[in-house]
Design a protein around this motif. Sequence first.
Motif, PDB file in Angstrom:
ATOM      1  N   SER A 236      45.318  46.747  59.439  1.00  0.00           N
ATOM      2  CA  SER A 236      44.978  45.735  60.443  1.00  0.00           C
ATOM      3  C   SER A 236      44.075  44.677  59.824  1.00  0.00           C
ATOM      4  CB  SER A 236      44.273  46.394  61.629  1.00  0.00           C
ATOM      5  OG  SER A 236      43.037  46.958  61.218  1.00  0.00           O
ATOM      6  N   LYS A 237      43.898  43.581  60.518  1.00  0.00           N
ATOM      7  CA  LYS A 237      43.009  42.530  60.039  1.00  0.00           C
ATOM      8  C   LYS A 237      41.582  43.067  59.938  1.00  0.00           C
ATOM      9  CE  LYS A 237      45.614  38.493  61.601  1.00  0.00           C
ATOM     10  NZ  LYS A 237      45.599  37.246  62.412  1.00  0.00           N
ATOM     11  N   GLY A 238      40.926  42.713  58.823  1.00  0.00           N
ATOM     12  CA  GLY A 238      39.560  43.185  58.611  1.00  0.00           C
ATOM     13  C   GLY A 238      39.464  44.627  58.186  1.00  0.00           C
ATOM     14  N   GLY A 239      40.597  45.228  57.820  1.00  0.00           N
ATOM     15  CA  GLY A 239      40.604  46.640  57.439  1.00  0.00           C
ATOM     16  C   GLY A 239      39.953  46.886  56.090  1.00  0.00           C
ATOM     17  N   ILE A 240      39.685  48.156  55.805  1.00  0.00           N
ATOM     18  CA  ILE A 240      39.064  48.542  54.548  1.00  0.00           C
ATOM     19  C   ILE A 240      39.826  49.696  53.913  1.00  0.00           C
ATOM     20  CG2 ILE A 240      37.391  50.021  55.770  1.00  0.00           C
ATOM     21  CD1 ILE A 240      35.418  49.410  53.462  1.00  0.00           C
ATOM     22  N   LEU A 241      40.179  49.549  52.648  1.00  0.00           N
ATOM     23  CA  LEU A 241      40.797  50.618  51.860  1.00  0.00           C
ATOM     24  C   LEU A 241      39.743  51.111  50.883  1.00  0.00           C
ATOM     25  CD1 LEU A 241      44.310  50.644  50.188  1.00  0.00           C
ATOM     26  CD2 LEU A 241      42.309  51.525  49.009  1.00  0.00           C
ATOM     27  N   ILE A 242      39.408  52.388  50.982  1.00  0.00           N
ATOM     28  CA  ILE A 242      38.390  52.991  50.119  1.00  0.00           C
ATOM     29  C   ILE A 242      39.081  53.805  49.044  1.00  0.00           C
ATOM     30  CG2 ILE A 242      36.389  54.513  50.045  1.00  0.00           C
ATOM     31  CD1 ILE A 242      36.030  53.836  53.055  1.00  0.00           C
ATOM     32  N   GLU A 243      38.880  53.415  47.796  1.00  0.00           N
ATOM     33  CA  GLU A 243      39.503  54.076  46.648  1.00  0.00           C
ATOM     34  C   GLU A 243      38.457  54.932  45.943  1.00  0.00           C
ATOM     35  OE1 GLU A 243      42.489  55.310  44.240  1.00  0.00           O
ATOM     36  OE2 GLU A 243      42.701  53.966  45.978  1.00  0.00           O
ATOM     37  N   TYR A 244      38.711  56.258  45.882  1.00  0.00           N
ATOM     38  CA  TYR A 244      37.710  57.134  45.276  1.00  0.00           C
ATOM     39  C   TYR A 244      38.267  57.941  44.106  1.00  0.00           C
ATOM     40  CZ  TYR A 244      39.736  61.102  47.919  1.00  0.00           C
ATOM     41  OH  TYR A 244      40.583  62.069  48.417  1.00  0.00           O
ATOM     42  N   GLY A 245      39.490  57.593  43.648  1.00  0.00           N
ATOM     43  CA  GLY A 245      40.075  58.396  42.583  1.00  0.00           C
ATOM     44  C   GLY A 245      40.725  57.582  41.485  1.00  0.00           C
TER      45      GLY A 245
END
Length: 330
Positions: A236-245
Amino acid sequence: MTKVIRFHQYGGPDVLKIEDIEVLAPGPGEVQICVRAIGLNRADALMRRGTYIETPELPSGLGLEAAGIIERIGEGVVDLVVGDTVSVVPPVSMSRWPAYGEIATFPAFLIVKHPSTLSFEAAAAIWMAYLTAYGALVDVANLKASEVVAITAASSSVGLAAIQIANRLGAVPIAITRNSTKRQALLEAGAAQVIVSAEEDIETKLRAMTQAQGGVRVVLDPVGGPLFDPLTAAMSKGGILIEYGGLSNQPTPFPLFNVLSKSLTLRGYLVHEVVTNPIRLAAAKEFILAGLADGVFRPIISRTFSFGEIVDAHRFLESNEQFGKIVITR
């Protein structure tokens, strides 16, 4: 003297050796425990292969998680006594404070008295998984009740912890896994819905599941690689993808159009952010211990191995067959 597991060269599981070394007394602010269980993590295999964020001097020990009984206490340590049953929050350096041993030493601020209802195996399976998921979903993403969160590598210990944390917050966890053999187990573990990436189109399925919300606001991913395109396309707009690997061995594209058109945030994240911040760590411990106490958090252990089976345990770790945590017992 005590038995420890070390490696003298980088490589596959066979480089791991059980050796006898002299045990030094704990230093100021340190605690030494008699280890009863050890939790395995992907980071262990990465450091063994020489591809981890930490490059140790060889020979090096390994391991970030353990549970056991306090045997000796260093100068200045308070609120802990010999005989306490404890587990260990993962240290920043596993070469400085390795967990793979009969005896292991850690900074006292990383030692947690775990509930008496937990087995040593369960206690050794808590902190890396739940701290990682908590820091990403609660601290960074500020996940709220009724929000959808997409969780890739959902059958990993972190993925399963993230499902449980999302449920405790009243959010809606969508699990993404590579094959259908883990679908039912993920549903039983608390996933609201499951997407099988080898059989289903991630973007299409995620869009259909989140149509009412305009897409997924929060994505938790340890893989990277080509997944970035369909994941960000369904956000969605303003979303966040958190990459930890970064488990993928393929290049990770930068999804420029999706990021620009939706004002997305792609956020790298390490559990060290929580571990090295006393305020954040105290809040995380409180949240996790509360979840354990009320029964919402239940560490899922895929398989246990004996101390002498460490090579087989690492082979299983790299097989991608596990569902949950791999634990070494003594």
